[in-house]
Design a protein around this motif. Structure first.
Motif, PDB file in Angstrom:
ATOM      1  N   ARG A 257      21.095  -9.995   1.155  1.00  0.00           N
ATOM      2  CA  ARG A 257      19.646 -10.181   1.400  1.00  0.00           C
ATOM      3  C   ARG A 257      19.199  -9.425   2.648  1.00  0.00           C
ATOM      4  O   ARG A 257      18.116  -8.831   2.662  1.00  0.00           O
ATOM      5  N   TRP A 258      20.031  -9.425   3.695  1.00  0.00           N
ATOM      6  CA  TRP A 258      19.722  -8.664   4.921  1.00  0.00           C
ATOM      7  C   TRP A 258      19.546  -7.171   4.581  1.00  0.00           C
ATOM      8  O   TRP A 258      18.610  -6.528   5.059  1.00  0.00           O
ATOM      9  N   HIS A 259      20.431  -6.651   3.736  1.00  0.00           N
ATOM     10  CA  HIS A 259      20.297  -5.248   3.326  1.00  0.00           C
ATOM     11  C   HIS A 259      18.964  -5.017   2.619  1.00  0.00           C
ATOM     12  O   HIS A 259      18.257  -4.049   2.911  1.00  0.00           O
ATOM     13  N   LEU A 260      18.642  -5.889   1.661  1.00  0.00           N
ATOM     14  CA  LEU A 260      17.399  -5.684   0.886  1.00  0.00           C
ATOM     15  C   LEU A 260      16.191  -5.722   1.813  1.00  0.00           C
ATOM     16  O   LEU A 260      15.296  -4.874   1.709  1.00  0.00           O
ATOM     17  N   GLN A 261      16.164  -6.706   2.720  1.00  0.00           N
ATOM     18  CA  GLN A 261      14.997  -6.830   3.606  1.00  0.00           C
ATOM     19  C   GLN A 261      14.961  -5.726   4.660  1.00  0.00           C
ATOM     20  O   GLN A 261      13.902  -5.416   5.195  1.00  0.00           O
ATOM     21  N   THR A 262      16.131  -5.108   4.937  1.00  0.00           N
ATOM     22  CA  THR A 262      16.172  -3.966   5.849  1.00  0.00           C
ATOM     23  C   THR A 262      15.615  -2.704   5.179  1.00  0.00           C
ATOM     24  O   THR A 262      15.234  -1.752   5.856  1.00  0.00           O
ATOM     25  N   GLY A 263      15.598  -2.719   3.839  1.00  0.00           N
ATOM     26  CA  GLY A 263      15.104  -1.549   3.110  1.00  0.00           C
ATOM     27  C   GLY A 263      16.214  -0.686   2.542  1.00  0.00           C
ATOM     28  O   GLY A 263      15.964   0.403   2.032  1.00  0.00           O
ATOM     29  N   ASN A 264      17.455  -1.162   2.649  1.00  0.00           N
ATOM     30  CA  ASN A 264      18.594  -0.417   2.104  1.00  0.00           C
ATOM     31  C   ASN A 264      18.705  -0.629   0.600  1.00  0.00           C
ATOM     32  O   ASN A 264      18.366  -1.697   0.094  1.00  0.00           O
ATOM     33  N   ILE A 265      19.233   0.372  -0.074  1.00  0.00           N
ATOM     34  CA  ILE A 265      19.702   0.221  -1.451  1.00  0.00           C
ATOM     35  C   ILE A 265      21.149  -0.249  -1.331  1.00  0.00           C
ATOM     36  O   ILE A 265      21.904   0.277  -0.503  1.00  0.00           O
ATOM     37  N   VAL A 266      21.546  -1.233  -2.126  1.00  0.00           N
ATOM     38  CA  VAL A 266      22.838  -1.883  -1.904  1.00  0.00           C
ATOM     39  C   VAL A 266      23.507  -2.207  -3.231  1.00  0.00           C
ATOM     40  O   VAL A 266      22.832  -2.589  -4.199  1.00  0.00           O
ATOM     41  N   PHE A 267      24.829  -1.988  -3.306  1.00  0.00           N
ATOM     42  CA  PHE A 267      25.565  -2.252  -4.564  1.00  0.00           C
ATOM     43  C   PHE A 267      26.934  -2.803  -4.227  1.00  0.00           C
ATOM     44  O   PHE A 267      27.945  -2.116  -4.287  1.00  0.00           O
ATOM     45  N   PRO A 268      26.966  -4.119  -3.882  1.00  0.00           N
ATOM     46  CA  PRO A 268      28.241  -4.754  -3.560  1.00  0.00           C
ATOM     47  C   PRO A 268      29.200  -4.668  -4.740  1.00  0.00           C
ATOM     48  O   PRO A 268      28.776  -4.626  -5.895  1.00  0.00           O
ATOM     49  N   LYS A 269      30.484  -4.635  -4.408  1.00  0.00           N
ATOM     50  CA  LYS A 269      31.533  -4.584  -5.425  1.00  0.00           C
ATOM     51  C   LYS A 269      32.286  -5.902  -5.462  1.00  0.00           C
ATOM     52  O   LYS A 269      32.597  -6.485  -4.413  1.00  0.00           O
ATOM     53  N   SER A 270      32.581  -6.374  -6.658  1.00  0.00           N
ATOM     54  CA  SER A 270      33.552  -7.445  -6.846  1.00  0.00           C
ATOM     55  C   SER A 270      34.137  -7.267  -8.228  1.00  0.00           C
ATOM     56  O   SER A 270      33.461  -6.782  -9.138  1.00  0.00           O
TER      57      SER A 270
ATOM     58  N   LEU B  11      15.095 -14.245   4.141  1.00  0.00           N
ATOM     59  CA  LEU B  11      15.497 -14.507   5.525  1.00  0.00           C
ATOM     60  C   LEU B  11      14.263 -14.419   6.420  1.00  0.00           C
ATOM     61  O   LEU B  11      13.397 -13.553   6.218  1.00  0.00           O
ATOM     62  N   SER B  12      14.208 -15.294   7.419  1.00  0.00           N
ATOM     63  CA  SER B  12      13.084 -15.254   8.356  1.00  0.00           C
ATOM     64  C   SER B  12      13.243 -14.061   9.297  1.00  0.00           C
ATOM     65  O   SER B  12      14.336 -13.470   9.421  1.00  0.00           O
ATOM     66  N   ALA B  13      12.164 -13.727   9.998  1.00  0.00           N
ATOM     67  CA  ALA B  13      12.233 -12.643  10.986  1.00  0.00           C
ATOM     68  C   ALA B  13      13.295 -12.958  12.036  1.00  0.00           C
ATOM     69  O   ALA B  13      14.022 -12.064  12.496  1.00  0.00           O
ATOM     70  N   ALA B  14      13.410 -14.223  12.418  1.00  0.00           N
ATOM     71  CA  ALA B  14      14.410 -14.596  13.433  1.00  0.00           C
ATOM     72  C   ALA B  14      15.829 -14.428  12.887  1.00  0.00           C
ATOM     73  O   ALA B  14      16.720 -13.936  13.596  1.00  0.00           O
ATOM     74  N   GLU B  15      16.036 -14.810  11.617  1.00  0.00           N
ATOM     75  CA  GLU B  15      17.371 -14.628  11.018  1.00  0.00           C
ATOM     76  C   GLU B  15      17.705 -13.133  10.898  1.00  0.00           C
ATOM     77  O   GLU B  15      18.843 -12.718  11.169  1.00  0.00           O
ATOM     78  N   MET B  16      16.729 -12.340  10.507  1.00  0.00           N
ATOM     79  CA  MET B  16      16.948 -10.887  10.422  1.00  0.00           C
ATOM     80  C   MET B  16      17.325 -10.328  11.797  1.00  0.00           C
ATOM     81  O   MET B  16      18.269  -9.535  11.918  1.00  0.00           O
ATOM     82  N   ALA B  17      16.608 -10.746  12.830  1.00  0.00           N
ATOM     83  CA  ALA B  17      16.878 -10.228  14.178  1.00  0.00           C
ATOM     84  C   ALA B  17      18.267 -10.645  14.653  1.00  0.00           C
ATOM     85  O   ALA B  17      18.978  -9.865  15.308  1.00  0.00           O
ATOM     86  N   THR B  18      18.670 -11.866  14.323  1.00  0.00           N
ATOM     87  CA  THR B  18      19.999 -12.338  14.729  1.00  0.00           C
ATOM     88  C   THR B  18      21.084 -11.498  14.056  1.00  0.00           C
ATOM     89  O   THR B  18      22.068 -11.092  14.690  1.00  0.00           O
ATOM     90  N   ILE B  19      20.909 -11.212  12.769  1.00  0.00           N
ATOM     91  CA  ILE B  19      21.921 -10.407  12.066  1.00  0.00           C
ATOM     92  C   ILE B  19      21.866  -8.950  12.555  1.00  0.00           C
ATOM     93  O   ILE B  19      22.909  -8.316  12.743  1.00  0.00           O
ATOM     94  N   ASP B  20      20.667  -8.455  12.857  1.00  0.00           N
ATOM     95  CA  ASP B  20      20.547  -7.112  13.452  1.00  0.00           C
ATOM     96  C   ASP B  20      21.364  -7.004  14.746  1.00  0.00           C
ATOM     97  O   ASP B  20      21.905  -5.947  15.066  1.00  0.00           O
ATOM     98  N   SER B  21      21.426  -8.104  15.480  1.00  0.00           N
ATOM     99  CA  SER B  21      22.084  -8.050  16.796  1.00  0.00           C
ATOM    100  C   SER B  21      23.609  -7.987  16.678  1.00  0.00           C
ATOM    101  O   SER B  21      24.304  -7.838  17.682  1.00  0.00           O
ATOM    102  N   LEU B  22      24.156  -8.080  15.460  1.00  0.00           N
ATOM    103  CA  LEU B  22      25.608  -8.030  15.272  1.00  0.00           C
ATOM    104  C   LEU B  22      26.140  -6.600  15.288  1.00  0.00           C
ATOM    105  O   LEU B  22      27.355  -6.385  15.217  1.00  0.00           O
ATOM    106  N   ASP B  23      25.255  -5.598  15.364  1.00  0.00           N
ATOM    107  CA  ASP B  23      25.705  -4.197  15.346  1.00  0.00           C
ATOM    108  C   ASP B  23      26.653  -3.929  16.512  1.00  0.00           C
ATOM    109  O   ASP B  23      26.319  -4.160  17.663  1.00  0.00           O
ATOM    110  N   ALA B  24      27.850  -3.470  16.176  1.00  0.00           N
ATOM    111  CA  ALA B  24      28.861  -3.209  17.205  1.00  0.00           C
ATOM    112  C   ALA B  24      29.420  -1.791  17.080  1.00  0.00           C
ATOM    113  O   ALA B  24      30.457  -1.474  17.656  1.00  0.00           O
ATOM    114  N   GLY B  25      28.725  -0.943  16.311  1.00  0.00           N
ATOM    115  CA  GLY B  25      29.217   0.428  16.125  1.00  0.00           C
ATOM    116  C   GLY B  25      30.594   0.449  15.476  1.00  0.00           C
ATOM    117  O   GLY B  25      31.402   1.338  15.733  1.00  0.00           O
TER     118      GLY B  25
END
Ligand code: NAD
Length: 275
Positions: free
Chosen positions: A220-233, A250-264
């Motif tokens: 859902r984070w990917h979709l709301q970020t605007g990414n095209i996404v195709f998980p594999k299982s 996801l709320s704006a706050a939840e999106m921002a929290t997940i955005d903050s996980l970027d660690a390169g």
């Protein structure tokens, strides 16, 4: 709820959520892709190097789903970069898939040491003109590679498919792409299971709040970020779970929290090094 679509820079629509088949066993691909089509996926992401285009094609044919409801992507492998080799490679892929065209054909990696990616891109322009792929794009391209194909051809790639997940957001490449009308496709959207993304408390909190799984929150984070996404299982229940992400937000706050996980934090190969 229907799968949202994005309009590419060539005017074509792409379903934002699809199914990826990297490391799906060729012997099981027909069954697994059939499971995905039954779950509702209509966008399949494969590649010549995955060795499973035939299984994808058999599942598509057996499904009876009209061709214009499907969105099929495959990719030019590194060893086939060049002019004549690229033309031969798309013909081989189409034959294996049992299709007369794909919806999207990508250069799989830039392989800058070989310096054949611009020539390959000019071949993809011809492949598009011949109707063998409706749209064309690239994968694992960094800014300098994108700049070179944009400057050296008449076509801006419709997409750049890159490693992208919460720990590796690639903000430089995505900003360049957005500024140039190139859609971003996120590969390894769940981090390929190579770091404990789905156990992170920030992801877990959102999952609990929405009554969803951690994987569903990340998709859902990917979709709301605007990414095209195709998980594999390869697991039927997870294939369905990963598609069941269209009924919550996801709320704006939840999106921002997940955005903050970027660690390169890259989990796959570096585009300058993969041959
Ligand atoms: P992914 O991030 O989709 O991870 C897949 C793994 O996540 C599975 O093997 C499983 O271990 C786990 N998983 C999946 N669903 C789950 C769930 N609901 N709960 C818990 N765990 C779950 O990684 P990927 O397959 O590498 O990436 C997706 C697609 O991107 C590929 O299948 C392929 O189509 C594409 N891809 C492209 C490139 C490229 O170079 N262009 C490279 C890698 C992948």
């Amino acid at each position: 709820t229907p799968v949202p679509t994005l309009t590419l820079n060539d005017g074509r629509d792409i379903p934002q959520l699809g199914f990826g088949v990297f490391l799906v066993d060729p012997a099981e691909t027909e069954r697994i892709v059939t499971d995905a089509l039954e779950a509702g996926y209509r966008h399949i992401d494969t590649a010549a190097i995955y060795g499973n285009e035939e299984g994808v094609g058999r599942a598509l044919a057996a499904s009876g789903i009209p061709r214009d409801e499907l969105f099929i992507t495959t990719k030019l492998w590194n060893a086939d970069q060049g002019t004549a080799t690229a033309h031969a490679a798309i013909d081989t892929s189409l034959e294996k898939l049992g299709l007369d065209h794909v919806d999207l054909y990508l250069i799989h990696w830039p392989t800058p040491q070989k310096d054949l990616y611009l020539r390959s891109w000019l071949a993809l322009e011809e492949i598009k003109a011949q109707g063998k792929s409706t749209s064309i794009g690239v994968s694992n391209f960094q800014i300098e590679h994108l700049e070179k194909v944009i400057a050296g051809s008449d076509t801006v790639p419709a997409v750049n498919q890159i490693e992208l997940h919460p720990a590796f957001a690639q903000r430089d490449v995505t900003a360049f792409a957005r500024a140039n009308g190139i859609a971003i496709e996120a590969w390894g959207p769940l981090g390929q299971g190579k770091y404990p993304l789905l156990e992170l408390p920030e992801v877990g909190a959102a999952a609990t709040a929405h009554g969803k799984s951690a994987a569903q929150v990340v998709i859902r984070w990917h979709l709301q970020t605007g990414n095209i996404v195709f998980p594999k299982s390869s697991t039927k229940a997870r294939i369905a779970e990963n598609f069941d992400v269209l009924d919550f937000e996801l709320s704006a706050a939840e999106m921002a929290t997940i955005d903050s996980l970027d660690a390169g934090r890259r989990v796959g190969g570096h585009p300058d090094e993969v041959n």
